[in-house]
Design an enzyme around this catalytic site. Sequence first.
Site, PDB file in Angstrom:
ATOM      1  N   ARG A 111     -14.012  -7.864  -0.037  1.00  0.00           N
ATOM      2  CA  ARG A 111     -13.242  -7.406   1.137  1.00  0.00           C
ATOM      3  C   ARG A 111     -12.721  -5.975   0.935  1.00  0.00           C
ATOM      4  O   ARG A 111     -12.164  -5.631  -0.094  1.00  0.00           O
ATOM      5  CB  ARG A 111     -12.066  -8.362   1.355  1.00  0.00           C
ATOM      6  CG  ARG A 111     -11.191  -8.021   2.568  1.00  0.00           C
ATOM      7  CD  ARG A 111      -9.949  -7.247   2.192  1.00  0.00           C
ATOM      8  NE  ARG A 111      -9.052  -7.085   3.320  1.00  0.00           N
ATOM      9  CZ  ARG A 111      -8.031  -6.223   3.350  1.00  0.00           C
ATOM     10  NH1 ARG A 111      -7.792  -5.447   2.312  1.00  0.00           N
ATOM     11  NH2 ARG A 111      -7.271  -6.123   4.402  1.00  0.00           N
ATOM     12  N   GLY A 161      -4.837  -4.932   7.211  1.00  0.00           N
ATOM     13  CA  GLY A 161      -5.932  -3.985   7.359  1.00  0.00           C
ATOM     14  C   GLY A 161      -6.925  -4.354   8.445  1.00  0.00           C
ATOM     15  O   GLY A 161      -7.443  -3.481   9.146  1.00  0.00           O
ATOM     16  N   THR A 169       0.828  -1.201   0.000  1.00  0.00           N
ATOM     17  CA  THR A 169       0.000   0.000   0.000  1.00  0.00           C
ATOM     18  C   THR A 169       0.865   1.255   0.000  1.00  0.00           C
ATOM     19  O   THR A 169       1.952   1.248   0.567  1.00  0.00           O
ATOM     20  CB  THR A 169      -0.861  -0.020   1.279  1.00  0.00           C
ATOM     21  OG1 THR A 169      -1.822  -1.040   1.130  1.00  0.00           O
ATOM     22  CG2 THR A 169      -1.559   1.287   1.552  1.00  0.00           C
ATOM     23  N   GLY A 183     -10.275  -3.131   3.042  1.00  0.00           N
ATOM     24  CA  GLY A 183      -9.332  -3.038   4.152  1.00  0.00           C
ATOM     25  C   GLY A 183      -9.429  -1.722   4.900  1.00  0.00           C
ATOM     26  O   GLY A 183     -10.451  -1.024   4.856  1.00  0.00           O
ATOM     27  N   ASP A 184      -8.358  -1.391   5.580  1.00  0.00           N
ATOM     28  CA  ASP A 184      -8.330  -0.185   6.410  1.00  0.00           C
ATOM     29  C   ASP A 184      -8.092   1.090   5.613  1.00  0.00           C
ATOM     30  O   ASP A 184      -8.503   2.175   6.034  1.00  0.00           O
ATOM     31  CB  ASP A 184      -7.225  -0.306   7.470  1.00  0.00           C
ATOM     32  CG  ASP A 184      -5.852  -0.481   6.822  1.00  0.00           C
ATOM     33  OD1 ASP A 184      -5.740  -1.276   5.850  1.00  0.00           O
ATOM     34  OD2 ASP A 184      -4.894   0.176   7.276  1.00  0.00           O
ATOM     35  N   THR A 205      -0.079   1.150   6.716  1.00  0.00           N
ATOM     36  CA  THR A 205       0.050  -0.011   5.847  1.00  0.00           C
ATOM     37  C   THR A 205       0.176  -1.235   6.743  1.00  0.00           C
ATOM     38  O   THR A 205       0.663  -1.127   7.869  1.00  0.00           O
ATOM     39  CB  THR A 205       1.263   0.102   4.905  1.00  0.00           C
ATOM     40  OG1 THR A 205       1.406  -1.143   4.191  1.00  0.00           O
ATOM     41  CG2 THR A 205       2.552   0.397   5.646  1.00  0.00           C
ATOM     42  N   GLY A 206      -0.254  -2.383   6.241  1.00  0.00           N
ATOM     43  CA  GLY A 206      -0.153  -3.596   7.043  1.00  0.00           C
ATOM     44  C   GLY A 206      -1.439  -4.392   6.968  1.00  0.00           C
ATOM     45  O   GLY A 206      -2.240  -4.197   6.042  1.00  0.00           O
TER      46      GLY A 206
HETATM   47  N1  ASP Z   1      -3.493  -2.186   4.629  1.00  0.00           N
HETATM   48  C1  ASP Z   1      -3.797  -2.733   3.322  1.00  0.00           C
HETATM   49  C2  ASP Z   1      -5.074  -3.532   3.403  1.00  0.00           C
HETATM   50  O1  ASP Z   1      -5.257  -4.258   4.339  1.00  0.00           O
HETATM   51  C3  ASP Z   1      -2.726  -3.615   2.785  1.00  0.00           C
HETATM   52  C4  ASP Z   1      -1.351  -3.005   2.705  1.00  0.00           C
HETATM   53  O2  ASP Z   1      -0.963  -2.222   3.563  1.00  0.00           O
HETATM   54  O3  ASP Z   1      -0.625  -3.325   1.740  1.00  0.00           O
HETATM   55  O4  ASP Z   1      -5.845  -3.464   2.467  1.00  0.00           O
END
Ligand code: ASP
Length: 302
Positions: free
Chosen positions: A198, A224, A170, A200-201, A221-222
């Site tokens: 789905r 989500g 991300t 995410g965050d 990022t991480g």
């Molecule tokens: N945070 C993002 C998600 O969960 C994924 C990412 O950080 O690459 O969609």
Amino acid sequence: MTWTLMIHGGCGAMRPATLSPDAEERARSGLEAALDAGAAVLSSGGSALDAVEVAARVLEDDPAFNAGRGSVLTTDGRCELDAAIMDGRDRRAGAVAGMTTTRAPISAARAALEHSPHVLLTYAGADAFAREQGLEQVENGFFITAERQAQLDKVMAAGGKFDTDIKYGTIGAVAVDSAGHVAAATSTGGLTAKRWGRIGDSPLIGAGTYADDRAAAVSATGLGEAFIRAVGAHQLAMRMMIGGESLQAALDAVLADVVALGGNGGLIAVAPSGEAAWGFTTPGMYRARADTDGREVHVFGE
Ligand code: ASP
């Protein structure tokens, strides 16, 4: 006239021994290009909101990152794109999720902020809104790269289970401009092999993206799901505003909370004072920062 711009291109298991020099170089030059675009806005007195949008747009167009072109694929082999942008001056926000044809999701989020009575638009409706706003439309295949296809094939061959060596690619940008206003932007393809629509965050205000002149601008990022449950970006700002914590202490506490929920990830944040902080719980994070004094670009945990 002082300003600060901080960007990330995701965090993950990258280590000097495992990341190819070519991949490292591609990521570094993408981060440099995004810093150039955002810094050009801020150094000429432009707003943090404009700076984070242009920086995010450069990273979306760069196939090295999991946002826009180069996004990860869903189980049925498509890209579904999420993005959010928020202005710390008045907490106006725009977000889009599940887009499949809009080339620049961050600009669709910006258009939602400026021209829609709603904050969050999703799926076909989000693309229809972007089209009405005159934003470029592309075939979904435009976003798909061979590398992401291979990643999906690997995950599906392993029974659709998430890869533990995952890199969360991300992208995000946070900035404070010369008037002391902050803004945040985040854009992503989400997680490889996501399904059932789905989200995410990243496009959820308060989870992966938040900006408030009373505290900070934040992009995550991480994993989500953990950031959603922790309400990570908003938690960071409230730790500062209500709890009186410093920017770095608040950021570290949110990451600890994400880990306590079984997640992993990284955060970038800036405060109206110009203070900037980052942190991550993975071995590395693509991250960079520019201000009136210069710039730095990092990949590994150093
Ligand atoms: N945070 C993002 C998600 O969960 C994924 C990412 O950080 O690459 O969609």
